[in-house]
Scaffold this motif. Structure first.
Motif, PDB file in Angstrom:
ATOM      1  N   GLY A 106      59.334  26.823  41.536  1.00 49.63           N
ATOM      2  CA  GLY A 106      59.140  28.171  41.588  1.00 49.63           C
ATOM      3  C   GLY A 106      58.044  28.415  42.480  1.00 49.63           C
ATOM      4  O   GLY A 106      57.174  27.957  42.469  1.00 49.63           O
ATOM      5  N   PRO A 107      58.218  29.558  43.555  1.00 49.21           N
ATOM      6  CA  PRO A 107      57.220  29.689  44.410  1.00 49.21           C
ATOM      7  C   PRO A 107      56.175  30.678  43.811  1.00 49.21           C
ATOM      8  O   PRO A 107      56.728  31.470  42.899  1.00 49.21           O
ATOM      9  N   GLN A 108      55.019  30.528  44.458  1.00 47.48           N
ATOM     10  CA  GLN A 108      53.982  31.413  43.950  1.00 47.48           C
ATOM     11  C   GLN A 108      54.424  32.923  44.375  1.00 47.48           C
ATOM     12  O   GLN A 108      54.565  33.167  45.511  1.00 47.48           O
ATOM     13  N   LEU A 109      54.192  33.816  43.568  1.00 47.28           N
ATOM     14  CA  LEU A 109      54.330  35.322  44.078  1.00 47.28           C
ATOM     15  C   LEU A 109      53.182  36.035  44.152  1.00 47.28           C
ATOM     16  O   LEU A 109      52.998  36.902  45.171  1.00 47.28           O
ATOM     17  N   ILE A 110      52.429  36.333  43.187  1.00 48.03           N
ATOM     18  CA  ILE A 110      51.108  37.082  43.073  1.00 48.03           C
ATOM     19  C   ILE A 110      49.988  36.181  42.555  1.00 48.03           C
ATOM     20  O   ILE A 110      50.046  35.339  41.885  1.00 48.03           O
ATOM     21  N   THR A 111      48.863  36.377  43.407  1.00 46.41           N
ATOM     22  CA  THR A 111      47.619  35.957  42.663  1.00 46.41           C
ATOM     23  C   THR A 111      46.556  36.944  42.364  1.00 46.41           C
ATOM     24  O   THR A 111      46.426  37.870  43.323  1.00 46.41           O
ATOM     25  N   GLN A 112      45.862  36.890  41.244  1.00 45.62           N
ATOM     26  CA  GLN A 112      44.986  37.779  40.953  1.00 45.62           C
ATOM     27  C   GLN A 112      43.714  37.248  40.454  1.00 45.62           C
ATOM     28  O   GLN A 112      43.706  36.321  39.834  1.00 45.62           O
ATOM     29  N   LYS A 113      42.616  37.842  40.919  1.00 42.35           N
ATOM     30  CA  LYS A 113      41.014  37.415  40.633  1.00 42.35           C
ATOM     31  C   LYS A 113      41.026  37.954  39.007  1.00 42.35           C
ATOM     32  O   LYS A 113      41.049  39.153  38.658  1.00 42.35           O
ATOM     33  N   ILE A 114      40.281  36.977  38.214  1.00 38.28           N
ATOM     34  CA  ILE A 114      40.120  37.390  36.859  1.00 38.28           C
ATOM     35  C   ILE A 114      38.582  37.181  36.605  1.00 38.28           C
ATOM     36  O   ILE A 114      37.780  36.023  37.212  1.00 38.28           O
ATOM     37  N   ILE A 115      37.884  38.274  36.243  1.00 39.11           N
ATOM     38  CA  ILE A 115      36.331  37.968  35.971  1.00 39.11           C
ATOM     39  C   ILE A 115      35.900  38.312  34.499  1.00 39.11           C
ATOM     40  O   ILE A 115      36.660  39.474  34.077  1.00 39.11           O
ATOM     41  N   ASN A 116      35.461  37.152  33.764  1.00 36.11           N
ATOM     42  CA  ASN A 116      35.344  37.529  32.219  1.00 36.11           C
ATOM     43  C   ASN A 116      33.838  37.717  32.103  1.00 36.11           C
ATOM     44  O   ASN A 116      33.081  36.547  32.154  1.00 36.11           O
ATOM     45  N   HIS A 117      33.504  38.825  31.599  1.00 34.00           N
ATOM     46  CA  HIS A 117      32.151  39.165  31.035  1.00 34.00           C
ATOM     47  C   HIS A 117      31.928  38.575  29.743  1.00 34.00           C
ATOM     48  O   HIS A 117      30.543  38.438  29.249  1.00 34.00           O
ATOM     49  N   GLY A 118      32.846  38.115  29.027  1.00 33.96           N
ATOM     50  CA  GLY A 118      32.712  37.546  27.604  1.00 33.96           C
ATOM     51  C   GLY A 118      32.406  36.272  27.506  1.00 33.96           C
ATOM     52  O   GLY A 118      32.083  35.477  28.572  1.00 33.96           O
ATOM     53  N   THR A 119      31.961  35.607  26.289  1.00 32.49           N
ATOM     54  CA  THR A 119      31.604  34.348  26.257  1.00 32.49           C
ATOM     55  C   THR A 119      32.627  33.229  26.016  1.00 32.49           C
ATOM     56  O   THR A 119      32.280  31.899  26.041  1.00 32.49           O
ATOM     57  N   GLU A 162      41.225  50.101  50.285  1.00 32.33           N
ATOM     58  CA  GLU A 162      42.432  50.030  49.846  1.00 32.33           C
ATOM     59  C   GLU A 162      43.342  48.818  50.067  1.00 32.33           C
ATOM     60  O   GLU A 162      43.789  48.099  49.272  1.00 32.33           O
ATOM     61  N   PHE A 163      43.176  48.287  51.282  1.00 34.86           N
ATOM     62  CA  PHE A 163      43.719  47.280  51.767  1.00 34.86           C
ATOM     63  C   PHE A 163      43.267  45.714  51.044  1.00 34.86           C
ATOM     64  O   PHE A 163      44.044  45.037  50.472  1.00 34.86           O
ATOM     65  N   LEU A 164      42.141  45.696  50.692  1.00 35.75           N
ATOM     66  CA  LEU A 164      41.359  44.613  49.904  1.00 35.75           C
ATOM     67  C   LEU A 164      41.622  45.036  48.578  1.00 35.75           C
ATOM     68  O   LEU A 164      41.834  43.860  47.899  1.00 35.75           O
ATOM     69  N   ASN A 165      42.049  46.260  47.972  1.00 35.45           N
ATOM     70  CA  ASN A 165      42.484  46.131  46.509  1.00 35.45           C
ATOM     71  C   ASN A 165      43.807  45.910  46.418  1.00 35.45           C
ATOM     72  O   ASN A 165      44.164  46.093  45.108  1.00 35.45           O
ATOM     73  N   LEU A 166      44.750  45.886  47.341  1.00 37.08           N
ATOM     74  CA  LEU A 166      46.012  45.664  47.023  1.00 37.08           C
ATOM     75  C   LEU A 166      46.490  44.382  46.307  1.00 37.08           C
ATOM     76  O   LEU A 166      45.560  43.245  46.829  1.00 37.08           O
ATOM     77  N   PRO A 167      47.427  44.171  45.504  1.00 36.51           N
ATOM     78  CA  PRO A 167      47.885  42.792  44.952  1.00 36.51           C
ATOM     79  C   PRO A 167      48.121  42.000  46.129  1.00 36.51           C
ATOM     80  O   PRO A 167      48.709  42.153  47.062  1.00 36.51           O
ATOM     81  N   TYR A 168      47.898  40.726  45.696  1.00 34.10           N
ATOM     82  CA  TYR A 168      48.202  39.499  46.791  1.00 34.10           C
ATOM     83  C   TYR A 168      49.554  39.094  46.779  1.00 34.10           C
ATOM     84  O   TYR A 168      49.911  38.246  45.796  1.00 34.10           O
ATOM     85  N   PHE A 169      50.245  39.846  47.322  1.00 32.62           N
ATOM     86  CA  PHE A 169      52.000  39.764  47.214  1.00 32.62           C
ATOM     87  C   PHE A 169      52.314  38.435  48.288  1.00 32.62           C
ATOM     88  O   PHE A 169      51.740  38.467  49.339  1.00 32.62           O
ATOM     89  N   ARG A 170      53.313  37.925  47.819  1.00 29.67           N
ATOM     90  CA  ARG A 170      53.976  36.686  48.672  1.00 29.67           C
ATOM     91  C   ARG A 170      55.332  37.389  48.913  1.00 29.67           C
ATOM     92  O   ARG A 170      55.552  38.336  48.224  1.00 29.67           O
ATOM     93  N   GLU A 171      56.242  36.772  49.772  1.00 33.15           N
ATOM     94  CA  GLU A 171      57.206  37.218  50.265  1.00 33.15           C
ATOM     95  C   GLU A 171      58.426  37.595  49.439  1.00 33.15           C
ATOM     96  O   GLU A 171      59.011  38.664  49.467  1.00 33.15           O
ATOM     97  N   LEU A 172      58.376  36.581  48.440  1.00 35.74           N
ATOM     98  CA  LEU A 172      59.542  36.864  47.674  1.00 35.74           C
ATOM     99  C   LEU A 172      59.274  37.936  46.625  1.00 35.74           C
ATOM    100  O   LEU A 172      60.221  38.607  45.991  1.00 35.74           O
ATOM    101  N   GLY A 186      43.280  29.911  53.541  1.00 34.30           N
ATOM    102  CA  GLY A 186      41.910  29.819  52.980  1.00 34.30           C
ATOM    103  C   GLY A 186      41.529  31.053  52.177  1.00 34.30           C
ATOM    104  O   GLY A 186      40.516  31.145  51.108  1.00 34.30           O
ATOM    105  N   TYR A 187      42.516  32.054  52.107  1.00 40.86           N
ATOM    106  CA  TYR A 187      42.087  33.318  51.324  1.00 40.86           C
ATOM    107  C   TYR A 187      42.560  33.041  49.752  1.00 40.86           C
ATOM    108  O   TYR A 187      43.604  32.330  49.568  1.00 40.86           O
ATOM    109  N   THR A 188      41.712  33.906  49.157  1.00 39.71           N
ATOM    110  CA  THR A 188      41.793  33.575  47.652  1.00 39.71           C
ATOM    111  C   THR A 188      41.635  35.145  47.244  1.00 39.71           C
ATOM    112  O   THR A 188      40.974  35.801  47.932  1.00 39.71           O
ATOM    113  N   ALA A 189      42.484  35.508  46.129  1.00 40.04           N
ATOM    114  CA  ALA A 189      42.482  37.101  45.690  1.00 40.04           C
ATOM    115  C   ALA A 189      40.854  37.424  45.402  1.00 40.04           C
ATOM    116  O   ALA A 189      40.361  36.797  44.623  1.00 40.04           O
ATOM    117  N   GLY A 190      40.919  38.703  45.981  1.00 40.27           N
ATOM    118  CA  GLY A 190      39.346  39.132  45.763  1.00 40.27           C
ATOM    119  C   GLY A 190      38.463  38.766  46.671  1.00 40.27           C
ATOM    120  O   GLY A 190      37.330  39.410  46.706  1.00 40.27           O
TER     121      GLY A 190
END
Length: 612
Positions: free
Chosen positions: A492-505, A388-398, A308-312
Motif C-alpha cells: 500500500g502506497p502512502q496517500l496522505i500525511t497529517q500533523k497531529i498535536i495533542n494538548h491532552g495528557t 493556503e498552500f501550507l494549509n493544504l493536505p499533504y497529498f500523494r499522487e494516488l 525531507g518534508y513532513t506535514a505541517g
C-alpha cells in the motif's frame, strides 16, 4: 552418586521431529523450530503432547512444555518403562521441575494406552484438528461444540460498556479545500477540454527513448533531434524528452545532502555529460532539449513539499527550493517535473522509479506540493496564497487517481485536547477497489495502530466514505499517515500525511485492536480496543463489503473452548454490505480472535484481542 536426568523425569515415549515452527504465547508451551528433535514425555489428550528439547542457550539443560502434536511427526519409538498408571503417577510426583499444567488432565500416559479424561464434558471441547500455518496468518480448524450449558452463568455476567462512542473524539467540520474554488487558466478561444495524459498510450515513444544509442547523446542538439524528429505531434516529442531524461539522469544526492546543491552541475551540457543533477539541472536539461526542438517550454522556480518534508513544516527555507517546467499545449498550461518523474530519495539514496504522473500534470494537481515563486506560474484563477498552500493536505499522487475528497478535515494540522481525533474522507473513483489503512508515528513509537472504518452510507459526491479514528498516547505532536492497498494484493502506497498535536495528557488513550490482512473488505464497528475485560458480555458488530458469497464470521478463544458465530442482521444490496452482530461472553482469559471461515472448513484471523 551422579544421577542421570532421565532417572528424575518422565522417560520419553518416543522422539518426534518438528514439521514447522511453533512459537506460542502460552507460558507453559514448548517452543521449537522446524527440524528440531523433541522427546515426547507425555500425552495430555488426543491433540496435545508434553515434551522436551535441549536448551541451546544453556548447555546441559532442557526446555519442557506442551505442544500440538500436529506440528510434529514421530521419527523414533522408545520402549516405555511405565508398567501401570500408578507407576506413571509416582514418577510424575517426583518431577517437580518443571511443573507443566496440562490443557486436559491425562490419567494415563504410556506407549500403549490412549488417554482417558476425568471430565466427560471437557472431552467434547477437544479440537478435531489444530492450527495450520498459511502465509504467516494462522488458520484454525473447527473445534467441537461443548455440550455444557452455560446460559445461567452468562446471564449473571455484566455487559461490557466498551461500545464505540464517536462523541469522545475531536471532530472537525467540513472545510472547503482552497483549490476547489480554482480553475486552470486556458488561453484558447475554442478550448475543447482539459488534457489527461493517463489515457494516452506512450509505450512506443517510451521504448524508443529508452533505447537511444549512446552515440546520439554527445550534444544537446544531436540528442534532441534523435528524440523528437521521428514524431509529428508535439506531445510525443515532449514525452520522448521526458522519458529519456528520467531514465538517464540520476539525482545528485551528495550535492543535495551536503548543502552544495547550488554548486552542482546544473547547466544542460554538464548534466548531459555527468548524467547527474539536482532539480535545477533536470529542469535546465529538459528546457534545452525542448528548445532545440522548438517546443514551447520554460523553466519554473519555487518551493516544494519534497524530500525531507513532513506535514505541517514550513517550506520557506532554501532546502525546499525546487525547479520544474511549464508548457503550453493546445491552449492549456501544463506542468512537467522530470526530477520527481525520475525517482525519489529513500534513506539518503536515489531510488530510480519512473513516475509518469509528473508529465503534463494539471496545475490543479501540482499545486498541492509545488508553489512557484511567481504566482502567475500556478496557472490557476484565483491563485492560491502561501498561507493556503501550507494549509493544504499533504497529498500523494494516488490521491488524485482515487478521487480523494476530504469531507471532515482540519487542514495540515489537527489539534485536540481529548487524546482522540476523528477525520473523514471520500473515495470517489469507484472503479478503484481496495482498502485503506493508517498508522500514527508518535515520539519514536512508529506505526501505532489507527482505525480506518468504511462507513455504510455514501459520501457527499456519491463515493465511498471512510472514517479515521486516532487515539493519542501522550501530550505532544506526531504524524498520521494514510495508506491505500489495492484489492488483490500489493504494497500500500502512502496517500496522505497529517500533523497531529495533542494538548491532552494521554489519559484517555486506549490501544486499538490488532488486525490481519485478509482478502476482503471488513470494517470493525465494535469492539475497537485491543484489551477487553474478562467475564463480560461484549457486542461484536462487523460490516463486510462486496464479498460474494458472504463469509461466515465468528469469535473464539485461543484454546477453542468456546466459539460463537455472528449473525447477519442487515444486508444492503445497494451499498453492497452485510452487517454481522453477536453478543459474546468472554469467559476465558487470554487471546481471543475475530475470524472467518475460509476454505476447507478452516478459520482465519481478522483481529486479535487480549482478555484480562
Amino acid at each position: 552418586m551422579s544421577t542421570n536426568w532421565e532417572d528424575l523425569l518422565w522417560r520419553p515415549i518416543h522422539k518426534a521431529k518438528a514439521k514447522m515452527d511453533y512459537h506460542s504465547q502460552h507460558p507453559m508451551d514448548l517452543h521449537f523450530d522446524a527440524g528440531e528433535i523433541i522427546e515426547v514425555l507425555g500425552i495430555e489428550n488426543e491433540d496435545w503432547w508434553n515434551g522436551s528439547i535441549q536448551n541451546t542457550q544453556k548447555l546441559g539443560t532442557f526446555k519442557f512444555g506442551s505442544f500440538p502434536k500436529i506440528f510434529v511427526e514421530v521419527v523414533e519409538a522408545v520402549e516405555s518403562s511405565f508398567e501401570s498408571k500408578n507407576d506413571y503417577q509416582q514418577k510424575k510426583i517426583i518431577n517437580s521441575k518443571p511443573n507443566l499444567p496440562p490443557r486436559k488432565k491425562p490419567l494415563v500416559t504410556s506407549n500403549n494406552n490412549k488417554p482417558s479424561y476425568d471430565d466427560d464434558n471437557n472431552k467434547t471441547d477437544v479440537l478435531n484438528k489444530l492450527p495450520q500455518l498459511l502465509n504467516k496468518i494462522p488458520e484454525l480448524t473447527k473445534p467441537k461444540l461443548s455440550s455444557s450449558n452455560n446460559s445461567s452463568r452468562e446471564n449473571s455476567l455484566k455487559i461490557s460498556a466498551m461500545s464505540f462512542d464517536l462523541e469522545t473524539y475531536e471532530q472537525f467540520e467540513s472545510r472547503p479545500d482552497p483549490v476547489s474554488r480554482c480553475e486552470p487558466v486556458v488561453v484558447a478561444k475554442d478550448f475543447e477540454g482539459f488534457f489527461d495524459a493517463s489515457v494516452v498510450d506512450f509505450t512506443i515513444i517510451d521504448e524508443y527513448a529508452r533505447e537511444t544509442p549512446i552515440s546520439e547523446t554527445e550534444t544537446i542538439g544531436k540528442l534532441s533531434y534523435y528524440l523528437t524528429s521521428v514524431w509529428d505531434h508535439p506531445l510525443y516529442k515532449l514525452r520522448a524528452i521526458f522519458t529519456w531524461v528520467t531514465d538517464n539522469i540520476s539525482y545528485d544526492c551528495e550535492s543535495f545532502f551536503s548543502g552544495q546543491y547550488r554548486n552542482a552541475a546544473n547547466g544542460a551540457k554538464d548534466v548531459l555529460k555527468k548524467r547527474s543533477a539536482v532539480c535545477a539541472g533536470y529542469s535546465e536539461l529538459f528546457y534545452e532539449l525542448s528548445k532545440a526542438a522548438r517546443l514551447d517550454v520554460w523553466k519554473i522556480n519555487g518551493n516544494a513539499k519534497g524530500a525531507g518534508y513532513t506535514a505541517g513544516a514550513d517550506i520557506s527555507g532554501s532546502e525546499y527550493g525546487h525547479a520544474w517546467n511549464g508548457v503550453l499545449y493546445e491552449g492549456e498550461y501544463l506542468l512537467i517535473d522530470s526530477t520527481w518523474g525520475a525517482g525519489h530519495l529513500h534513506n539518503g539514496q536515489f531510488v530510480k522509479s519512473f513516475n509518469p504522473f509528473y508529465f503534463m500534470c494539471s496545475p490543479m494537481k501540482m499545486i498541492y506540493r509545488h508553489l512557484p515563486t511567481d504566482p502567475k506560474h500556478q496557472y490557476l484563477k484565483p491563485i492560491i496564497s502561501s498561507e493556503e498552500f501550507l494549509n493544504l493536505p499533504y497529498f500523494r499522487e494516488l490521491c488524485f487517481k482515487n478521487g480523494i475528497n476530504l469531507t471532515r478535515w482540519s487542514g495540515h494540522i489537527a489539534e485536540t485536547s481529548k487524546d482522540k481525533i476523528s477525520l473523514e474522507f471520500e473515495h470517489t473513483a469507484l472503479e478503484e477497489t481496495g482498502y485503506y489503512g493508517a498508522n500514527l508515528d508518535w515520539k519514536g513509537q512508529s506505526k501505532l495502530a489507527v482505525v480506518v472504518q468504511r462507513l455504510t452510507h455514501p459520501g457527499p459526491n456519491g463515493g465511498i466514505l471512510y472514517r479515521i479514528l486516532c487515539n493519542i498516547p501522550s501530550n505532544g505532536d506526531g504524524h498520521l499517515s494514510v495508506y491505500y492497498y489495492p484489492r488483490g494484493g500489493g504494497e500500500g502506497p502512502q496517500l496522505i500525511t497529517q500533523k497531529i498535536i495533542n494538548h491532552g495528557t494521554g489519559s484517555n488513550y486506549k490501544q486499538f485492536v490488532n488486525t490481519y490482512g485478509i482478502p476482503f473488505i471488513v470494517s470493525i464497528v465494535n469492539p475497537l480496543e485491543a484489551t477487553l475485560e474478562h467475564n463480560t458480555k461484549v457486542r461484536f458488530e462487523i460490516n463486510v463489503f462486496g464479498e460474494h458469497p458472504t463469509p461466515k464470521l465468528l469469535v473464539f478463544d485461543q484454546s477453542f473452548k468456546k466459539k460463537q458465530f455472528l449473525e447477519i442482521v442487515d444486508r444492503n444490496d445497494e451499498q453492497d454490505y452485510v452487517t454481522f452482530v453477536g453478543d459474546v461472553v468472554l469467559s476465558y482469559k487470554g487471546k481471543w480472535h475475530l475470524g472467518y471461515e475460509s476454505k476447507d472448513n478452516y478459520f482465519s484471523y481478522i483481529a486479535e484481542y487480549d482478555v484480562d
